[in-house]
Design a protein around this motif. Structure first.
Motif, PDB file in Angstrom:
ATOM      1  N   GLY A  15     -12.287  -5.479  14.900  1.00  0.00           N
ATOM      2  CA  GLY A  15     -11.461  -5.576  15.167  1.00  0.00           C
ATOM      3  C   GLY A  15     -10.914  -6.617  13.839  1.00  0.00           C
ATOM      4  N   GLY A  16     -11.410  -6.623  12.935  1.00  0.00           N
ATOM      5  CA  GLY A  16     -11.197  -6.780  12.073  1.00  0.00           C
ATOM      6  C   GLY A  16     -10.343  -6.544  10.654  1.00  0.00           C
ATOM      7  N   VAL A  68       1.093  -1.204  -0.278  1.00  0.00           N
ATOM      8  CA  VAL A  68      -0.003  -0.070   0.024  1.00  0.00           C
ATOM      9  C   VAL A  68       0.926   1.159   0.161  1.00  0.00           C
ATOM     10  CG1 VAL A  68      -1.887   1.674   1.265  1.00  0.00           C
ATOM     11  CG2 VAL A  68      -1.814  -0.750   1.080  1.00  0.00           C
ATOM     12  N   VAL A  69       1.290   0.821   0.797  1.00  0.00           N
ATOM     13  CA  VAL A  69       2.502   2.387   0.821  1.00  0.00           C
ATOM     14  C   VAL A  69       3.283   2.564  -0.071  1.00  0.00           C
ATOM     15  CG1 VAL A  69       4.752   3.430   2.797  1.00  0.00           C
ATOM     16  CG2 VAL A  69       2.819   2.351   3.367  1.00  0.00           C
ATOM     17  N   ARG A  70       4.293   2.005  -1.030  1.00  0.00           N
ATOM     18  CA  ARG A  70       4.409   1.511  -1.697  1.00  0.00           C
ATOM     19  C   ARG A  70       4.337   1.168  -2.960  1.00  0.00           C
ATOM     20  NH1 ARG A  70       9.102  -3.337  -1.127  1.00  0.00           N
ATOM     21  NH2 ARG A  70       9.654  -2.464  -3.736  1.00  0.00           N
ATOM     22  N   GLN A  71       3.232   1.725  -2.974  1.00  0.00           N
ATOM     23  CA  GLN A  71       1.949   1.456  -4.266  1.00  0.00           C
ATOM     24  C   GLN A  71       2.185   0.299  -5.536  1.00  0.00           C
ATOM     25  OE1 GLN A  71       1.385   6.472  -4.080  1.00  0.00           O
ATOM     26  NE2 GLN A  71       0.866   5.245  -6.019  1.00  0.00           N
ATOM     27  N   LEU A  72       2.504  -1.261  -4.561  1.00  0.00           N
ATOM     28  CA  LEU A  72       2.195  -1.824  -5.755  1.00  0.00           C
ATOM     29  C   LEU A  72       1.834  -2.462  -6.111  1.00  0.00           C
ATOM     30  CD1 LEU A  72       6.158  -3.034  -4.695  1.00  0.00           C
ATOM     31  CD2 LEU A  72       5.640  -1.120  -6.474  1.00  0.00           C
ATOM     32  N   GLY A  73       1.466  -3.079  -7.472  1.00  0.00           N
ATOM     33  CA  GLY A  73       0.292  -4.562  -7.297  1.00  0.00           C
ATOM     34  C   GLY A  73       0.374  -5.486  -6.702  1.00  0.00           C
ATOM     35  N   ILE A  74      -0.751  -5.878  -6.451  1.00  0.00           N
ATOM     36  CA  ILE A  74      -0.473  -7.417  -5.925  1.00  0.00           C
ATOM     37  C   ILE A  74      -1.183  -8.159  -6.969  1.00  0.00           C
ATOM     38  CG2 ILE A  74       0.138  -6.442  -4.098  1.00  0.00           C
ATOM     39  CD1 ILE A  74      -2.792  -6.658  -2.412  1.00  0.00           C
ATOM     40  N   GLY A  75      -0.905  -9.837  -6.451  1.00  0.00           N
ATOM     41  CA  GLY A  75      -2.355 -10.430  -6.300  1.00  0.00           C
ATOM     42  C   GLY A  75      -2.407 -12.232  -5.858  1.00  0.00           C
ATOM     43  N   PHE A  76      -3.580 -12.391  -5.794  1.00  0.00           N
ATOM     44  CA  PHE A  76      -4.041 -13.228  -4.707  1.00  0.00           C
ATOM     45  C   PHE A  76      -4.957 -14.166  -4.550  1.00  0.00           C
ATOM     46  CE2 PHE A  76      -5.383  -8.862  -3.137  1.00  0.00           C
ATOM     47  CZ  PHE A  76      -7.108  -9.339  -3.343  1.00  0.00           C
ATOM     48  N   HIS A  77      -5.183 -15.225  -3.815  1.00  0.00           N
ATOM     49  CA  HIS A  77      -6.265 -15.788  -4.084  1.00  0.00           C
ATOM     50  C   HIS A  77      -7.388 -15.824  -2.778  1.00  0.00           C
ATOM     51  CE1 HIS A  77      -3.837 -18.411  -6.815  1.00  0.00           C
ATOM     52  NE2 HIS A  77      -5.219 -19.528  -6.798  1.00  0.00           N
ATOM     53  N   TYR A  78      -8.320 -15.606  -3.350  1.00  0.00           N
ATOM     54  CA  TYR A  78      -9.339 -14.539  -2.368  1.00  0.00           C
ATOM     55  C   TYR A  78     -11.003 -15.705  -2.574  1.00  0.00           C
ATOM     56  CZ  TYR A  78     -12.459 -11.316   0.395  1.00  0.00           C
ATOM     57  OH  TYR A  78     -12.704 -10.763   1.554  1.00  0.00           O
ATOM     58  N   ARG A  79     -11.514 -15.724  -1.271  1.00  0.00           N
ATOM     59  CA  ARG A  79     -12.551 -17.022  -0.925  1.00  0.00           C
ATOM     60  C   ARG A  79     -13.743 -16.283  -0.524  1.00  0.00           C
ATOM     61  NH1 ARG A  79     -13.551 -23.276   1.319  1.00  0.00           N
ATOM     62  NH2 ARG A  79     -15.589 -22.987   0.768  1.00  0.00           N
ATOM     63  N   LYS A  80     -14.959 -16.070  -0.855  1.00  0.00           N
ATOM     64  CA  LYS A  80     -15.496 -14.908  -0.364  1.00  0.00           C
ATOM     65  C   LYS A  80     -16.698 -15.740   0.127  1.00  0.00           C
ATOM     66  CE  LYS A  80     -17.393 -12.865  -4.804  1.00  0.00           C
ATOM     67  NZ  LYS A  80     -17.683 -12.603  -5.968  1.00  0.00           N
ATOM     68  N   ALA A 128     -13.477  -1.922 -10.074  1.00  0.00           N
ATOM     69  CA  ALA A 128     -14.051  -1.748  -9.312  1.00  0.00           C
ATOM     70  C   ALA A 128     -13.207  -1.699  -8.033  1.00  0.00           C
ATOM     71  CB  ALA A 128     -15.229  -2.018  -9.703  1.00  0.00           C
ATOM     72  N   LEU A 129     -13.961  -0.759  -7.383  1.00  0.00           N
ATOM     73  CA  LEU A 129     -13.172  -0.973  -5.471  1.00  0.00           C
ATOM     74  C   LEU A 129     -13.767  -2.210  -4.732  1.00  0.00           C
ATOM     75  CD1 LEU A 129     -13.278   2.851  -4.123  1.00  0.00           C
ATOM     76  CD2 LEU A 129     -11.263   1.629  -4.829  1.00  0.00           C
ATOM     77  N   ARG A 130     -13.107  -2.542  -4.168  1.00  0.00           N
ATOM     78  CA  ARG A 130     -13.699  -4.199  -3.651  1.00  0.00           C
ATOM     79  C   ARG A 130     -12.759  -3.794  -2.612  1.00  0.00           C
ATOM     80  NH1 ARG A 130     -17.107  -3.389  -6.704  1.00  0.00           N
ATOM     81  NH2 ARG A 130     -17.546  -5.723  -8.474  1.00  0.00           N
ATOM     82  N   THR A 131     -13.311  -4.201  -1.125  1.00  0.00           N
ATOM     83  CA  THR A 131     -12.767  -4.838   0.608  1.00  0.00           C
ATOM     84  C   THR A 131     -12.821  -6.416   0.705  1.00  0.00           C
ATOM     85  OG1 THR A 131     -14.637  -2.856   0.844  1.00  0.00           O
ATOM     86  CG2 THR A 131     -13.227  -4.142   2.432  1.00  0.00           C
ATOM     87  N   PHE A 132     -11.159  -6.401   1.113  1.00  0.00           N
ATOM     88  CA  PHE A 132     -11.220  -8.353   1.542  1.00  0.00           C
ATOM     89  C   PHE A 132     -11.199  -7.950   2.676  1.00  0.00           C
ATOM     90  CE2 PHE A 132     -10.055  -6.626  -3.627  1.00  0.00           C
ATOM     91  CZ  PHE A 132     -10.538  -7.718  -3.916  1.00  0.00           C
ATOM     92  N   ALA A 133     -11.135  -9.181   3.298  1.00  0.00           N
ATOM     93  CA  ALA A 133     -10.437  -9.481   4.339  1.00  0.00           C
ATOM     94  C   ALA A 133      -9.125 -10.489   4.671  1.00  0.00           C
ATOM     95  CB  ALA A 133     -11.941 -10.275   5.181  1.00  0.00           C
ATOM     96  N   LEU A 134      -8.936  -9.080   5.825  1.00  0.00           N
ATOM     97  CA  LEU A 134      -7.597 -10.833   5.261  1.00  0.00           C
ATOM     98  C   LEU A 134      -6.941 -12.035   5.558  1.00  0.00           C
ATOM     99  CD1 LEU A 134      -6.165  -7.394   5.769  1.00  0.00           C
ATOM    100  CD2 LEU A 134      -4.880  -8.053   7.571  1.00  0.00           C
ATOM    101  N   PRO A 135      -8.391 -12.715   6.518  1.00  0.00           N
ATOM    102  CA  PRO A 135      -8.340 -14.069   7.170  1.00  0.00           C
ATOM    103  C   PRO A 135      -8.767 -14.989   5.677  1.00  0.00           C
ATOM    104  CG  PRO A 135      -9.311 -12.564   8.426  1.00  0.00           C
ATOM    105  CD  PRO A 135      -9.843 -11.626   7.375  1.00  0.00           C
ATOM    106  N   ARG A 136      -8.992 -14.112   4.798  1.00  0.00           N
ATOM    107  CA  ARG A 136      -9.091 -15.059   3.157  1.00  0.00           C
ATOM    108  C   ARG A 136      -8.852 -14.541   2.765  1.00  0.00           C
ATOM    109  NH1 ARG A 136     -14.601 -12.690   5.511  1.00  0.00           N
ATOM    110  NH2 ARG A 136     -15.026 -11.788   3.673  1.00  0.00           N
ATOM    111  N   ILE A 137      -7.334 -13.668   2.505  1.00  0.00           N
ATOM    112  CA  ILE A 137      -6.534 -13.545   1.110  1.00  0.00           C
ATOM    113  C   ILE A 137      -5.619 -14.553   1.503  1.00  0.00           C
ATOM    114  CG2 ILE A 137      -4.911 -12.073   0.381  1.00  0.00           C
ATOM    115  CD1 ILE A 137      -5.981 -10.010   1.230  1.00  0.00           C
TER     116      ILE A 137
END
Length: 323
Positions: free
Chosen positions: A186-187, A153-165, A199-208
């Motif tokens: 608390g999360g 976030v600070v260095r403004q670098l793109g990222i990739g990951f797997h995410y389960r809704k 579009a903007l999306r929101t991701f919970a850290l435990p599911r990344i």
């Protein structure tokens, strides 16, 4: 090995020696305090300039004395707001302990508390006895993940990951531009621009999972404000498009609770009876998923007035709960 006294402790010893009429000088004080005469001189200058003590050097008797009556040594006062700010800053660090960011913040916080520690006796054990804050413990995996995401976030670098809704059967591949990390109830959540969905999306850290930080730099969207994005939300999901005004009547214990708590920045509470046992709570929300869960948490003590969509969602969920 010599014991190094803190400046505040040294200055208090100097004050005592002068008030006792011993007429100490830099050399005698340096020997007594096990420091250099130059250090004593700095302490005396600080006492005179910052604490406004009437210190004068008696050339005939080769020592320092007070010009006038000085009974008590001035104290550095820390007020209620300062204590609260220090305590909550300290406890906030617990939720991100182990990360590089936490290390940097702890170092800065340490410098601040050490600087006032020279002038005020501040015992954290006493504060811990008086106050507490329930802070969830982050698993080791999430601590490492948080540090990597914060760096991206600070260095403004793109990222990739797997995410389960939450309702998903399997994890999906995501490619995003990380914009903001926020703690809600608390999360920790990541707000990012999804390059596929645009579009903007929101991701919970435990599911990344399977995070990969790229090397490609991106520019932050002009005008994007992570705090403002979260401000519009009830909980964490902001939703898309226009926000709607939620109106819910709460009764009994729920009504009293509504007068004590603030669930949303735009929240307004209108008392409907003399005892305050019925109130109308209203606020703006961009998404209704978490509002439904909030309404259901009060059971029969909640009645949805608006919007119509929220009434339908709650009604459908109650039917499903009834089997």
């Amino acid at each position: 090995m010599k014991h190094t006294r803190r400046p505040f402790e040294r200055m208090h010893r100097i004050h005592q020696a002068i008030r006792d009429g011993r007429l100490p000088n830099c050399s005698s004080l340096a020997e007594e305090l096990e420091v250099t005469p130059k250090t004593v001189m700095r302490d005396i200058t600080f006492m005179r300039d910052n604490f406004r003590l009437p210190l004068v050097y008696d050339a005939e008797r080769h020592g320092y004395r007070y010009e006038g009556d000085v009974s008590d040594f001035p104290s550095f006062e820390i007020g209620a707001e300062e204590i609260a700010a220090l305590f909550f800053t300290r406890t906030a660090l617990e939720s991100i302990r182990g990360t590089e960011l936490a290390g940097r913040l702890r170092e800065a916080f340490g410098k601040l508390t050490r600087s006032i520690g020279d002038r005020v006796a501040l015992d954290w054990a006493d504060l811990d006895e008086a106050f507490s804050r329930k802070v969830p413990n982050m698993p080791a995996r999430e601590v490492k993940l948080f540090g990597e995401l914060a760096d991206a976030v600070v260095r403004q670098l793109g990222i990739g990951f797997h995410y389960r809704k939450l309702g998903g059967d399997a994890a999906e591949t995501r490619k995003v531009r990380p914009l903001h990390l926020g703690e809600v109830d608390g999360g920790w959540y990541l707000i990012a621009f999804d390059e596929v969905r645009e579009a903007l999306r929101t991701f919970a850290l435990p599911r990344i999972t399977r995070l990969k930080v790229g090397t490609k730099h991106f520019d932050r969207p002009p005008g994007f404000d992570g705090r403002e994005h979260l401000r519009r939300s009830f909980g964490i999901w902001s939703g898309e498009g226009e926000s709607s005004v939620v109106r819910v009547i709460l009764s009994d214990y729920a009504a009293r609770l509504a007068q004590e708590r603030r669930w949303h920045p735009t929240q307004e509470v209108k008392v409907l009876d003399a005892k305050g046992d019925r109130v109308e709570v209203s606020f703006e929300a961009g998404a209704l998923q978490e509002v439904v869960r909030w309404v259901l948490s009060f059971g029969s003590k909640a009645k949805v007035i608006a919007p119509r969509e929220l009434k339908s969602l709650v009604r459908d969920e109650v039917k499903k709960m009834a089997g």
